[in-house]
Design a protein around this motif. Structure first.
Motif, PDB file in Angstrom:
ATOM      1  N   ILE A 172       0.831  -1.204   0.000  1.00 27.47           N
ATOM      2  CA  ILE A 172       0.000   0.000   0.000  1.00 27.47           C
ATOM      3  C   ILE A 172       0.867   1.255   0.000  1.00 27.47           C
ATOM      4  CG2 ILE A 172      -1.658   1.333   1.379  1.00 27.47           C
ATOM      5  CD1 ILE A 172      -2.805  -1.379   2.320  1.00 27.47           C
ATOM      6  N   LEU A 173       1.952   1.238   0.761  1.00 22.64           N
ATOM      7  CA  LEU A 173       2.837   2.400   0.828  1.00 22.64           C
ATOM      8  C   LEU A 173       3.465   2.695  -0.535  1.00 22.64           C
ATOM      9  CD1 LEU A 173       3.972   4.511   2.775  1.00 22.64           C
ATOM     10  CD2 LEU A 173       5.887   2.965   3.224  1.00 22.64           C
ATOM     11  N   GLN A 174       3.777   1.653  -1.291  1.00 21.14           N
ATOM     12  CA  GLN A 174       4.350   1.839  -2.626  1.00 21.14           C
ATOM     13  C   GLN A 174       3.339   2.489  -3.566  1.00 21.14           C
ATOM     14  OE1 GLN A 174       6.438  -1.568  -4.314  1.00 21.14           O
ATOM     15  NE2 GLN A 174       5.609  -1.110  -6.337  1.00 21.14           N
ATOM     16  N   VAL A 175       2.082   2.067  -3.483  1.00 18.27           N
ATOM     17  CA  VAL A 175       1.035   2.652  -4.324  1.00 18.27           C
ATOM     18  C   VAL A 175       0.806   4.114  -3.936  1.00 18.27           C
ATOM     19  CG1 VAL A 175      -1.393   2.511  -4.991  1.00 18.27           C
ATOM     20  CG2 VAL A 175      -0.052   0.419  -4.709  1.00 18.27           C
ATOM     21  N   ALA A 176       0.898   4.406  -2.645  1.00 17.04           N
ATOM     22  CA  ALA A 176       0.780   5.797  -2.196  1.00 17.04           C
ATOM     23  C   ALA A 176       1.876   6.647  -2.827  1.00 17.04           C
ATOM     24  CB  ALA A 176       0.865   5.870  -0.676  1.00 17.04           C
ATOM     25  N   GLY A 177       3.084   6.089  -2.938  1.00 23.85           N
ATOM     26  CA  GLY A 177       4.180   6.804  -3.577  1.00 23.85           C
ATOM     27  C   GLY A 177       3.916   7.064  -5.049  1.00 23.85           C
ATOM     28  N   LEU A 178       3.305   6.093  -5.733  1.00 23.18           N
ATOM     29  CA  LEU A 178       2.949   6.279  -7.141  1.00 23.18           C
ATOM     30  C   LEU A 178       1.960   7.430  -7.298  1.00 23.18           C
ATOM     31  CD1 LEU A 178       2.453   2.589  -8.365  1.00 23.18           C
ATOM     32  CD2 LEU A 178       4.289   4.147  -9.029  1.00 23.18           C
ATOM     33  N   MET A 179       0.968   7.457  -6.421  1.00 20.46           N
ATOM     34  CA  MET A 179      -0.036   8.524  -6.489  1.00 20.46           C
ATOM     35  C   MET A 179       0.605   9.891  -6.298  1.00 20.46           C
ATOM     36  SD  MET A 179      -3.232   6.877  -4.364  1.00 20.46           S
ATOM     37  CE  MET A 179      -4.333   5.683  -5.134  1.00 20.46           C
ATOM     38  N   ARG A 180       1.535   9.960  -5.368  1.00 22.63           N
ATOM     39  CA  ARG A 180       2.181  11.242  -5.076  1.00 22.63           C
ATOM     40  C   ARG A 180       3.067  11.698  -6.230  1.00 22.63           C
ATOM     41  NH1 ARG A 180       6.364  12.498  -0.054  1.00 22.63           N
ATOM     42  NH2 ARG A 180       6.642  14.716  -0.501  1.00 22.63           N
ATOM     43  N   ARG A 181       3.842  10.767  -6.792  1.00 21.25           N
ATOM     44  CA  ARG A 181       4.775  11.138  -7.861  1.00 21.25           C
ATOM     45  C   ARG A 181       4.064  11.524  -9.150  1.00 21.25           C
ATOM     46  NH1 ARG A 181       7.541   6.711  -5.854  1.00 21.25           N
ATOM     47  NH2 ARG A 181       6.911   5.382  -7.594  1.00 21.25           N
TER      48      ARG A 181
END
Length: 214
Positions: A172-181
């Motif tokens: 989930i944390l990795q997907v959050a990073g995708l959303m932010r970038r």
């Protein structure tokens, strides 16, 4: 655990659902280490899932349709209490499935009506049955604000050129990073085994987990 076609599957705990979800396994895919099933749900929908610890598989013919039945709840690995979703858990734990779709040649008016009917913020756009991107409420508003005719502009005309995809097994944390970038609020999920979209996750879903796991 060996799963067979015809077995019943129950998702005993999903953060965005008030009741258990029941279905029948129609196809077994993936590998023993990373299983994937095509499931026909009792509500008439069908989707591919990568089961997490909340998935309970019962032998074919089991009557599991009564939510008051004594079906064991999903437990943590230590067996203490209900499973809690954390930031390092796979995003499939919070994904929404089945995914609402719209054809690439459908007009923006049709897409807007589908969004309102399903009460979701984004649709997966399919061309000849193949997912090509997502269409969000924000995309429609931008198109209309730019002078687009809702009865003339197609869904495929306004989807982003580079849809951000993720795998159900991604943390989930990795997907959050995708959303932010990439400045996106919805990420569709698909597996390496099957090209179909198996779920979608929103920024709201992700933020709820990050907030709870502070």
């Amino acid at each position: 655990m060996t799963v067979h076609v015809g077995d019943r599957i129950v998702l005993a705990h999903e953060p965005h659902r008030a009741r258990r979800r029941h279905g029948t396994v129609r196809e077994v895919l993936g590998t023993p280490e990373s299983p994937e099933y095509r499931v026909a749900w009792d509500d008439g929908h069908e989707s591919f899932i990568c089961p997490g610890p909340e998935a309970i598989v019962l032998p074919a013919g089991t009557d599991d349709t009564d939510d008051t039945a004594r079906i064991p709840e999903a437990r943590s690995e230590e067996g203490q209490g209900s499973v809690r979703v954390g930031r390092h858990d796979p995003v499939e734990r919070i994904m929404r499935s089945p995914v609402r779709t719209v054809d690439a040649t459908s007009t923006l008016r049709t897409a807007a009506e589908l969004l309102a009917e399903a009460e979701v913020g984004a649709l997966v756009v399919n061309r000849n049955g193949v997912p090509v991107g997502i269409l969000s409420e924000r995309d429609i508003v931008r198109a209309l604000a730019g002078g687009g005719d809702p009865d003339e502009v197609w869904s495929a005309d306004v989807i982003g050129m580079d849809t951000v995809w993720a795998s159900p097994s991604d943390p989930i944390l990795q997907v959050a990073g995708l959303m932010r970038r990439h400045y996106v609020r919805h990420v569709p999920l698909r597996t390496r085994v099957h090209p179909a979209v198996v779920g979608i996750v929103s920024a709201r879903d992700v933020l709820a987990v990050l907030y709870d796991s502070r």
